[in-house]
Write a protein that holds these residues in place. Structure first.
Motif, PDB file in Angstrom:
ATOM      1  N   GLY A   1       3.326  44.757 -41.059  1.00 36.22           N
ATOM      2  CA  GLY A   1       1.875  44.667 -41.172  1.00 36.22           C
ATOM      3  C   GLY A   1       1.211  43.870 -40.074  1.00 36.22           C
ATOM      4  N   VAL A   2       2.007  43.160 -39.247  1.00 36.68           N
ATOM      5  CA  VAL A   2       1.410  42.430 -38.127  1.00 36.68           C
ATOM      6  C   VAL A   2       0.991  43.456 -37.072  1.00 36.68           C
ATOM      7  N   PRO A   3      -0.291  43.507 -36.715  1.00 38.24           N
ATOM      8  CA  PRO A   3      -0.764  44.505 -35.740  1.00 38.24           C
ATOM      9  C   PRO A   3      -0.020  44.423 -34.410  1.00 38.24           C
ATOM     10  N   ASP A   4       0.179  45.565 -33.803  1.00 26.71           N
ATOM     11  CA  ASP A   4       0.974  45.674 -32.581  1.00 26.71           C
ATOM     12  C   ASP A   4       0.396  44.872 -31.418  1.00 26.71           C
ATOM     13  N   HIS A   5      -0.929  44.654 -31.417  1.00 27.76           N
ATOM     14  CA  HIS A   5      -1.534  43.984 -30.259  1.00 27.76           C
ATOM     15  C   HIS A   5      -1.054  42.554 -30.071  1.00 27.76           C
ATOM     16  N   TRP A   6      -0.536  41.938 -31.126  1.00 26.63           N
ATOM     17  CA  TRP A   6      -0.079  40.551 -30.998  1.00 26.63           C
ATOM     18  C   TRP A   6       1.146  40.444 -30.084  1.00 26.63           C
ATOM     19  N   TYR A   7       2.073  41.409 -30.222  1.00 27.72           N
ATOM     20  CA  TYR A   7       3.291  41.424 -29.398  1.00 27.72           C
ATOM     21  C   TYR A   7       3.748  42.871 -29.316  1.00 27.72           C
ATOM     22  N   PRO A   8       3.125  43.659 -28.430  1.00 27.80           N
ATOM     23  CA  PRO A   8       3.277  45.110 -28.429  1.00 27.80           C
ATOM     24  C   PRO A   8       4.713  45.604 -28.304  1.00 27.80           C
TER      25      PRO A   8
ATOM     26  N   LEU B   1       7.853  35.997 -35.641  1.00 30.31           N
ATOM     27  CA  LEU B   1       6.924  36.348 -36.715  1.00 30.31           C
ATOM     28  C   LEU B   1       6.266  37.701 -36.459  1.00 30.31           C
ATOM     29  N   ALA B   2       5.921  37.959 -35.189  1.00 25.23           N
ATOM     30  CA  ALA B   2       5.264  39.220 -34.847  1.00 25.23           C
ATOM     31  C   ALA B   2       6.177  40.416 -35.089  1.00 25.23           C
ATOM     32  N   CYS B   3       7.489  40.200 -34.962  1.00 30.13           N
ATOM     33  CA  CYS B   3       8.455  41.297 -35.115  1.00 30.13           C
ATOM     34  C   CYS B   3       9.030  41.393 -36.524  1.00 30.13           C
TER      35      CYS B   3
END
Length: 272
Positions: free
Chosen positions: A80-87, A74-76
């Motif tokens: 729009g998902v902020p990078d801090h969730w899964y840099p 989901l993070a990738c």
């Protein structure tokens, strides 16, 4: 086609996936898989997850299970998902992966085993296993100590060392929140020595507000039922009599129902 998330909110990994979607504005349809009714074992659901556990997702023709794999995807996959969730940074991402892999055989195993053998099993007529509870208690304490001294060392606010949470923070905090069903004194005994862990829990909860509390509401209701039952049990020696017993039995019915769901969930949620 809209993303579908198959989940039971009594499941810690399910809650992590739901909160992530809500916080990041991912449009999705929540499909309840009622573990108390063994819906995770139906042929229809096993077409989605042959392992018969929750959570799972369907994104178009793509099917995926295991909560950590889902969170990574989901993070990738969603813009729009902020990078801090899964840099995107390889080193930061590797650190998050190491936390998630460590969680599988440490914090999660300790927390689930301890809660089942102290709170959830007895109301269901399952004999508590004191040895299993004692071993799980040691593993849980060791896991919290490791989070406190290593993952949150220095001035780290979150596990990856940043100022904002990652998918690892969300997954582990949802796990620890399951301890809410314990007796207050027991929960304080377990979490009390770890001030950094307590602050980290609150920081993760605040960063995902209001969705964290909304998704956990079902667990907080179960907590209230267990507290009510403990209170009534403590009153019996004072008041005694048939009336008190009747009130206690009425409460126990609700507690057993809550425990039944939680025990089944403990058996049928994913392990990573």
């Amino acid at each position: 086609m809209k993303l579908k998330v198959y989940a039971d909110r009594m499941s810690q990994p399910s809650r992590a996936v739901l909160i992530f979607c809500k916080v990041n504005g991912i449009e999705f349809e929540e499909v309840k898989v009622d573990i108390s009714k063994r819906q995770q074992l139906t042929p229809e659901y096993k077409e989605i997850n042959p392992m018969g556990k929750v959570p799972a997702i369907v994104d178009g023709r793509f099917k995926l299970f295991e909560s950590h794999a889902i969170l990574r995807y989901l993070a990738c996959a969603f813009p729009g998902v902020p990078d801090h969730w899964y840099p995107a940074d390889l080193f930061k991402r590797a650190k998050i992966n190491s936390v998630l892999d460590w969680h599988h055989s440490n914090l999660r195993h300790g927390a689930v085993t301890y809660v089942v053998n102290t709170v959830l099993g007895p109301p269901m007529g399952q004999q508590a296993n004191p040895q299993a509870a004692a071993e799980a208690d040691k593993l849980l304490s060791a896991s919290l100590s490791k989070i406190e001294s290593f993952w949150l060392k220095g001035n780290s606010k979150f596990l990856a060392g940043g100022l904002q949470p990652s998918i690892a923070d969300l997954s582990l905090v949802c796990e620890i929140t399951e301890l809410e069903v314990l007796d207050v004194e027991d929960r304080i005994r377990i979490l009390g020595p770890y001030k950094k862990v307590q602050q980290w829990i609150e920081s993760t909860r605040s960063a995902t507000s209001p969705h964290f509390d909304e998704v956990h509401n079902i667990l907080f209701k179960a907590k209230a039922k267990f507290q009510e039952q403990r209170c009534l049990v403590s009153m019996l020696p004072r008041y005694g009599g048939c009336a008190a017993v009747v009130v206690l039995l009425a409460s126990v019915v609700n507690v057993v129902a809550a425990a039944a769901v939680l025990v089944k969930v403990a058996s049928y949620v994913d392990e990573a």
